[in-house]
Motif scaffolding. Structure first.
Motif, mmCIF file in Angstrom:
data_model
loop_
_atom_site.group_PDB
_atom_site.id
_atom_site.type_symbol
_atom_site.label_atom_id
_atom_site.label_comp_id
_atom_site.label_asym_id
_atom_site.label_seq_id
_atom_site.Cartn_x
_atom_site.Cartn_y
_atom_site.Cartn_z
ATOM 1 N N GLY A 203 31.823 -67.559 17.994
ATOM 2 C CA GLY A 203 31.530 -66.400 18.826
ATOM 3 C C GLY A 203 30.311 -65.624 18.407
ATOM 4 O O GLY A 203 29.697 -64.938 19.219
ATOM 5 N N THR A 204 29.926 -65.722 17.121
ATOM 6 C CA THR A 204 28.791 -64.950 16.620
ATOM 7 C C THR A 204 27.462 -65.636 16.905
ATOM 8 O O THR A 204 26.481 -64.984 17.261
ATOM 9 N N PHE A 205 27.408 -66.940 16.760
ATOM 10 C CA PHE A 205 26.144 -67.659 16.950
ATOM 11 C C PHE A 205 25.651 -67.484 18.383
ATOM 12 O O PHE A 205 26.401 -67.655 19.342
ATOM 13 N N ALA A 206 24.388 -67.116 18.531
ATOM 14 C CA ALA A 206 23.796 -66.906 19.860
ATOM 15 C C ALA A 206 23.346 -68.254 20.414
ATOM 16 O O ALA A 206 22.182 -68.660 20.271
ATOM 17 N N TRP A 207 24.268 -68.964 21.036
ATOM 18 C CA TRP A 207 23.972 -70.318 21.512
ATOM 19 C C TRP A 207 22.872 -70.328 22.562
ATOM 20 O O TRP A 207 22.116 -71.307 22.672
ATOM 21 N N ASN A 208 22.757 -69.261 23.343
ATOM 22 C CA ASN A 208 21.709 -69.208 24.369
ATOM 23 C C ASN A 208 20.313 -69.239 23.762
ATOM 24 O O ASN A 208 19.346 -69.637 24.413
ATOM 25 N N SER A 209 20.208 -68.814 22.485
ATOM 26 C CA SER A 209 18.895 -68.826 21.845
ATOM 27 C C SER A 209 18.359 -70.243 21.692
ATOM 28 O O SER A 209 17.140 -70.456 21.646
ATOM 29 N N LEU A 210 19.256 -71.237 21.640
ATOM 30 C CA LEU A 210 18.814 -72.636 21.557
ATOM 31 C C LEU A 210 18.237 -73.098 22.893
ATOM 32 O O LEU A 210 17.277 -73.870 22.932
ATOM 33 N N ARG A 211 18.826 -72.601 23.988
ATOM 34 C CA ARG A 211 18.373 -73.042 25.308
ATOM 35 C C ARG A 211 17.055 -72.415 25.730
ATOM 36 O O ARG A 211 16.329 -72.979 26.548
ATOM 37 N N ILE A 212 16.743 -71.236 25.181
ATOM 38 C CA ILE A 212 15.524 -70.553 25.619
ATOM 39 C C ILE A 212 14.342 -70.820 24.697
ATOM 40 O O ILE A 212 13.259 -70.279 24.919
#
Length: 557
Positions: free
Chosen positions: A382-391
């Protein structure tokens, strides 16, 4: 492009009803949710406090007392309701050298001084400088911390007693065979319960349900798996009031048979560097966590208040045999995920922890570590900003680099160093980008004077480009430099203007400066008499702090 990423991360934890909770909204349902959230946090705090105490080289109760006192005080008077504080690994890794060389009493003295420094930071409103942390640094901080939390759980996959926590991740004997299988199965079961529970009911915090169900299975069936009690006994009494200084100068010993710290300048020289480092790390981690929890709960402000709260908590902790602490993002996420939004959840977590120490140690020590590891793994997800990988491919290259850099440095060193490195790199990148943006539009006035219309900021990074714009040898006798679309930022810019005046003076030509702010009028010596006043001169202030000086055209710096 970056803002939606953290907003999307925060939205996963938001609860509109809980966000609007105020004192008058404390219904029985809200109180139950807050208390159960606090209980969940307290259960997860136990192994972490013990582990961080081992890292610092102190008795487990030193970590537990710190988690109780710091957690309670910051919950009551902190800048962000719902945020959890306690003993942390970021501080423990700094403390270990001090404890090994001088003993735990010096640590208590250091924690007291650390708290005083943090109070001063709050009194002088230094917490506002957390605004200088760019958004890519925040994303790197979140991602790096998620990885750190994950790596910290791997130590629970070792056979208890085969390695000290301070010896590193790859020391000790790892579980294998049936014990490893049982550990993984129980972790998976805990994670599954936490994932499924909210889809069935929100009346009970999912992490607490996961811990309770898995613990019941292990106890009922007598499974031979690592438990909290295998780390250390958490049984103890109330935190004792204790002055870590040798006021009588007798060389007496204090808690845990450690020599008291003499009340001398030599002691101050020893503890001051550690206190400064610990205060900085604690405030940086706390204020970044404060911002993150603020994104989740929709609250703002409180940076200076949080500095004071952290300072008071650490000062008190030092007098009660605790190792000090700061905000804990992992525990804060557990609290938020469980529905905790008010000061009640944080305060109850601290009080539950004290109850564990006083009367509930035998029960808490039976909880399987696998259940707590499962909770922390869900926190990691829940903490890891997974969207940061996509952008990554859609944002500026420098922003992507900063995210990766802060993440890596967080994992390799600590959070404070990572944030400082990220801010420095971002600032340098910003300076470089602005240094290339200065240019000029040139034109001729009806009187035959050449006008340079400066575009872009004039500061230390752009002074060379500014100087290259002009051609004193070939320019006409009168040259006008117009700063309508520019801004003089710092002392380097002032010096560049005076140097330009010298160049035109050497050629016997007239230089006029227009649309400079009033403080530039006062601070420029050589070029001061060449400034042409106008009704629309800007009123901004430049970022220097000089006494107002006057001088003749021939004067210099």
């Amino acid at each position: 492009m970056l803002k939606p990423t953290l907003a999307a991360f925060a939205s996963r934890f938001k609860s509109n009803k809980a966000t609007q909770t105020r004192l008058v909204d404390f219904t029985p349902s809200v109180i139950r949710t807050e208390l159960l959230s606090g209980l969940t946090v307290a259960l997860a705090l136990v192994p972490e406090a013990v582990a961080f105490a081992f890292v610092a080289g102190v008795h487990p109760l030193v970590g537990l007392y710190a988690a109780f006192i710091v957690g309670l005080i910051t919950a009551i008077m902190g800048g962000r309701p719902g945020m959890i504080s306690g003993a942390t690994g970021a501080l423990a890794v700094v403390m270990v050298a001090l404890v090994a060389q001088h003993g735990v009493e010096y640590l208590f003295a250091t924690v007291i001084l650390m708290g005083v420094l943090q109070i001063l930071a709050g009194v002088f409103h230094l917490g506002k400088f957390i605004r200088l942390v760019p958004h890519p640094v925040m994303l790197g901080f979140v991602n790096g911390l998620a990885i750190v939390i994950f790596l910290a759980q791997l130590s629970q996959f070792k056979v208890p007693g085969t390695a000290e926590a301070s010896e590193g991740l790859f020391s000790g004997q790892w579980l294998s065979g049936l014990p490893l299988f049982l550990m993984l199965a129980l972790i998976g079961l805990t994670m599954a319960i936490i994932w499924i529970m909210p889809r069935i009911t929100n009346a009970f915090p999912a992490p607490l349900a996961g811990i309770g169900i898995v613990a019941a299975i292990v106890i009922i069936f007598g499974m031979d798996v690592p438990r909290v009690g295998d780390l250390a006994s958490i049984e103890g009494g109330l935190p004792p009031f204790h002055i870590p200084f040798d006021l009588a100068g007798t060389g007496a010993t204090g808690l845990y048979d450690s020599v008291l710290a003499p009340l001398t300048l030599e002691t101050l020289y020893i503890i001051l560097p550690y206190a400064v480092i610990l205060a900085a790390i604690g405030l940086i981690e706390s204020l970044l966590t404060l911002n993150l929890v603020g994104e989740i709960t929709g609250q703002r402000g409180g940076a200076s208040k949080e500095c004071v709260a952290q300072g008071v908590a650490n000062t008190v902790t030092g007098f009660f045999g605790g190792m000090g602490g700061c905000a804990m993002i992992g525990q804060s996420m557990i609290n938020v995920k469980s529905g905790g939004r008010t000061r009640l959840s944080g305060a109850s977590a601290a009080l539950f922890l004290l109850a564990f120490i006083l009367v509930g140690s035998s029960l808490i020590e039976q909880i399987p570590l696998a259940a707590l590891v499962g909770v922390m793994f869900m926190v990691v997800i829940g903490t890891f900003a997974w969207n940061s990988l996509r952008i990554m491919g859609k944002i500026p290259l420098m922003d992507a680099f900063v995210i990766v850099l802060v993440t890596v440095v967080t994992v390799m060193t600590d959070l404070a160093i990572a944030v400082v490195v990220g801010v420095i790199v971002s600032a340098l990148a910003y300076s470089w980008q602005n240094a290339t943006r200065i240019w000029a539009k040139s034109s001729m006035s009806p009187e035959g004077a050449k006008i340079y219309g400066i575009e872009g900021p004039l500061f230390f990074g752009s002074t060379d480009g500014f100087a290259e714009i002009f051609d004193p040898q070939n320019d006409p006798d009168v040259v006008i430099v117009d700063f309508m679309n520019s801004r003089v930022v710092d002392q380097s810019a002032l010096q560049a203007l005076e140097d330009l005046a010298k160049r035109y003076e050497a050629e016997g030509k007239t230089l006029q400066l227009r649309h400079l702010s009033r403080d530039c009028h006062q601070l420029l010596n050589r070029a001061g008499q060449l400034i042409v006043d106008a009704d629309d001169d800007p009123e901004y202030e430049i970022a220097v702090d000089y006494g107002v000086r006057t001088g003749t055209f021939g004067g210099g710096h």
